[in-house]
Design a protein around this motif. Structure first.
Motif, mmCIF file in Angstrom:
data_model
loop_
_atom_site.group_PDB
_atom_site.id
_atom_site.type_symbol
_atom_site.label_atom_id
_atom_site.label_comp_id
_atom_site.label_asym_id
_atom_site.label_seq_id
_atom_site.Cartn_x
_atom_site.Cartn_y
_atom_site.Cartn_z
ATOM 1 N N PRO A 89 0.839 -1.201 0.000
ATOM 2 C CA PRO A 89 0.000 0.000 0.000
ATOM 3 C C PRO A 89 0.877 1.255 0.000
ATOM 4 O O PRO A 89 1.876 1.324 0.723
ATOM 5 C CB PRO A 89 -0.778 -0.118 1.314
ATOM 6 N N SER A 90 0.531 2.247 -0.807
ATOM 7 C CA SER A 90 1.383 3.435 -0.885
ATOM 8 C C SER A 90 0.564 4.711 -0.922
ATOM 9 O O SER A 90 -0.559 4.740 -1.429
ATOM 10 C CB SER A 90 2.287 3.370 -2.126
ATOM 11 N N LEU A 91 1.163 5.761 -0.397
ATOM 12 C CA LEU A 91 0.628 7.116 -0.499
ATOM 13 C C LEU A 91 1.780 8.088 -0.228
ATOM 14 O O LEU A 91 2.258 8.203 0.898
ATOM 15 C CB LEU A 91 -0.509 7.357 0.503
ATOM 16 N N SER A 144 -1.272 9.070 -4.825
ATOM 17 C CA SER A 144 -0.040 9.808 -4.560
ATOM 18 C C SER A 144 0.126 10.963 -5.542
ATOM 19 O O SER A 144 -0.209 10.853 -6.725
ATOM 20 C CB SER A 144 1.177 8.874 -4.665
ATOM 21 N N THR A 145 0.697 12.061 -5.041
ATOM 22 C CA THR A 145 0.926 13.240 -5.874
ATOM 23 C C THR A 145 2.391 13.661 -5.903
ATOM 24 O O THR A 145 2.714 14.747 -6.394
ATOM 25 C CB THR A 145 0.081 14.422 -5.345
ATOM 26 N N ASP A 146 3.272 12.815 -5.372
ATOM 27 C CA ASP A 146 4.686 13.190 -5.261
ATOM 28 C C ASP A 146 5.594 12.388 -6.189
ATOM 29 O O ASP A 146 6.803 12.371 -6.013
ATOM 30 C CB ASP A 146 5.163 13.008 -3.822
ATOM 31 N N GLY A 147 5.021 11.702 -7.170
ATOM 32 C CA GLY A 147 5.814 10.894 -8.088
ATOM 33 C C GLY A 147 5.822 9.417 -7.775
ATOM 34 O O GLY A 147 6.347 8.615 -8.556
ATOM 35 N N THR A 148 5.232 9.023 -6.627
ATOM 36 C CA THR A 148 5.188 7.610 -6.260
ATOM 37 C C THR A 148 4.499 6.774 -7.337
ATOM 38 O O THR A 148 5.011 5.717 -7.751
ATOM 39 C CB THR A 148 4.441 7.424 -4.922
ATOM 40 N N TYR A 149 3.354 7.231 -7.801
ATOM 41 C CA TYR A 149 2.583 6.455 -8.775
ATOM 42 C C TYR A 149 3.361 6.292 -10.075
ATOM 43 O O TYR A 149 3.341 5.213 -10.687
ATOM 44 C CB TYR A 149 1.241 7.139 -9.049
ATOM 45 N N GLU A 150 4.056 7.327 -10.500
ATOM 46 C CA GLU A 150 4.825 7.246 -11.742
ATOM 47 C C GLU A 150 5.947 6.223 -11.625
ATOM 48 O O GLU A 150 6.229 5.481 -12.575
ATOM 49 C CB GLU A 150 5.381 8.625 -12.094
ATOM 50 N N VAL A 163 -9.040 7.142 -1.743
ATOM 51 C CA VAL A 163 -8.279 7.726 -0.645
ATOM 52 C C VAL A 163 -9.106 7.573 0.632
ATOM 53 O O VAL A 163 -9.849 8.477 1.016
ATOM 54 C CB VAL A 163 -7.961 9.205 -0.920
ATOM 55 N N ARG A 164 -8.986 6.423 1.260
ATOM 56 C CA ARG A 164 -9.813 6.148 2.440
ATOM 57 C C ARG A 164 -8.965 5.825 3.658
ATOM 58 O O ARG A 164 -9.011 6.527 4.652
ATOM 59 C CB ARG A 164 -10.790 5.010 2.131
ATOM 60 N N SER A 165 -8.193 4.761 3.607
ATOM 61 C CA SER A 165 -7.371 4.407 4.757
ATOM 62 C C SER A 165 -6.386 3.312 4.350
ATOM 63 O O SER A 165 -6.567 2.620 3.349
ATOM 64 C CB SER A 165 -8.235 3.905 5.914
ATOM 65 N N TYR A 166 -5.371 3.157 5.173
ATOM 66 C CA TYR A 166 -4.404 2.076 4.996
ATOM 67 C C TYR A 166 -5.108 0.723 5.074
ATOM 68 O O TYR A 166 -4.859 -0.185 4.278
ATOM 69 C CB TYR A 166 -3.336 2.192 6.077
#
Length: 454
Positions: free
Chosen positions: A9-11, A41-47, A66-69
């Protein structure tokens, strides 16, 4: 069917995801599926995840709500196909043979789960990495739920250091709580697996690297009391639904609830005073624990003495407990803080001995920003000319020659007195030497909150 499904799981873990994913993709067990579940994710994680997925057909990349871990992990559990399931936090990393080792042992022994020990990992500065050992006890023996119900405290409080047989999780409908946020939501899976366990095993290997230098980690979330309160309620609801209502399991959960309430609170008090939200949530935890006491689930005979004392104070006299917590937290933190402050006042430090104690001492100093560590010295000639944790290793005699005015920190638990005599023979004054006597405790040695000491 793959041998194992690994859920990641990532964010917004762009600074760590590359290392994490490489350690997963390079596992010696190749028969795995990798479920990367990213919550926007908005910091490049998804890319980065997308690039790896394009190169490795074992990766399945999923965008979750975007709910929870807990929601992310449960989504992975619902689509997992592997015989075994593992969970990897995406700011952590793992040893190359982690899942080959765990799946082999689980298969040979017919286990519901197999778990290994782990390293607490910190990389306070570029080029430095500290791996502090955290082994598990009672390795190699078969465990069942009675192993936990017969103990004052659980010796294993994590979910990511093992593999779980997927049929076992499905049979007992074990899932994570999906309360909002990303902190402490592993408690439900951890306790429900322990209380349903028929065959489990700890193995004598350190297989996981648990990161402690991520300031955004849920470990440091000040809403800890709310999260643990929600987990406590969730676990108890699940116990009722699953019929886990015998006294032994209920008493186990009562003891662990005391730990869930008071242990993180003591850590919190080392750097903060409780606000109204924390007080309110702790009061609700107190009411739960009071009910457990009234039902005879918290007895002196079954509890660890320290937690029994704290539980009595917490339930009988909250004001007295708050005073106690403040004093104890101050003592706990000052042990480390005073040492760091003293070492920060030295012009130069030479750490004597390149062993386990030196690693813990260096990690503590570097995590708190000290730049005055000149070298490491050791009597082992084979180490001379090399490096230890990024510092040159020299002989004690050479260290004194190069750094005659340095402070010599003797990090040796076997013969510190003999080493001090040796240094004195080379001309080092008694006041320019000290022994490192702090606990070799991974969390204390990696505590980020000690940076602000002034």
């Amino acid at each position: 069917m793959p041998k194992a499904t690994l859920i990641l799981p990532s964010l917004n873990v762009g600074g760590y995801i590359e290392e994490c994913l490489e350690s997963v993709r390079c596992q010696s067990l190749e028969d795995i599926e990798i479920l990367c579940i990213d919550a926007g994710s908005t910091d490049g994680t998804y890319e980065i995840l997308r690039e790896h997925a394009a190169r490795d057909s074992r990766i399945r990349l999923i965008r979750s709500q975007v709910r929870s871990y807990g929601y992310q992990v449960n989504l992975g559990l619902s689509i997992a196909r592997g015989e075994y399931v593992g969970i990897v936090e995406t700011d952590d990393s793992i040893e190359p043979d982690m899942y080959e080792t765990l799946c082999r042992v689980a298969g040979e022994e017919g286990l519901d789960y197999a778990k290994g020990g782990f390293y607490t990992m910190a990389a306070p500065c570029e080029g430095e990495r500290y791996l502090l050992e955290h082994p598990l006890p009672d390795t190699g023996r078969l465990l069942s739920y009675t192993y936990y119900t017969d103990r004052p405290l659980s010796p294993d409080v994590y979910i990511w250091n093992g593999v779980y047989r997927r049929e076992f999780l499905q049979k007992h409908q074990i899932r994570l709580n999906e309360s909002p946020g990303a902190a402490f939501q592993d408690c439900g899976l951890r306790y429900l697996t322990d209380m349903n366990l028929e065959r489990g095993m700890f193995i004598d290997r350190l297989l996981y690297r648990y990161r402690r230098d991520n300031a955004a980690s849920s470990t440091y979330d000040t809403r800890f009391a709310r999260f643990n309160l929600e987990e406590c309620r969730y676990i108890r609801r699940q116990m009722q639904e699953q019929g886990l209502t015998d006294r032994a399991r209920r008493a186990f959960m009562a003891r662990e609830s005391v730990m869930m309430a008071l242990s993180p609170y003591m850590t919190y008090r080392e750097h903060s005073r409780p606000d109204e939200a924390v007080r309110r949530d702790m009061e609700e935890m107190r009411q739960i624990i009071c009910r457990d006491r009234e039902e005879g689930l918290l007895t002196r005979r079954e509890m660890h003495p320290d937690f029994y004392l704290e539980m009595r104070l917490f339930t009988e006299n909250p004001q007295a407990y708050e005073a106690y917590a403040g004093i104890r937290a101050e003592i706990n933190s000052s042990v480390y803080r005073d040492f760091v402050r003293e070492m920060r006042g030295k012009d130069q430090i030479v750490v004597c001995c390149a062993g386990k104690a030196a690693k813990f001492a260096l990690c503590l100093l570097r995590m708190n920003g000290l730049e005055n560590i000149a070298a490491v010295c050791d009597n082992n000639k084979a180490l001379w000319g090399g490096t230890y944790q990024g510092r040159e290793v020299v002989s004690p005699k050479e260290a004194v020659k190069r750094y005659p005015k340095a402070h010599y920190l003797v990090a040796n638990r076997v013969c510190p007195g003999e080493i001090m005599k040796q240094l004195a023979g080379y001309g080092i004054r008694e006041e320019a030497m000290s022994a490192y006597t702090l606990p070799l405790q991974a969390f204390g040695s990696t505590n980020l909150f000690m940076r602000d000491m002034d």
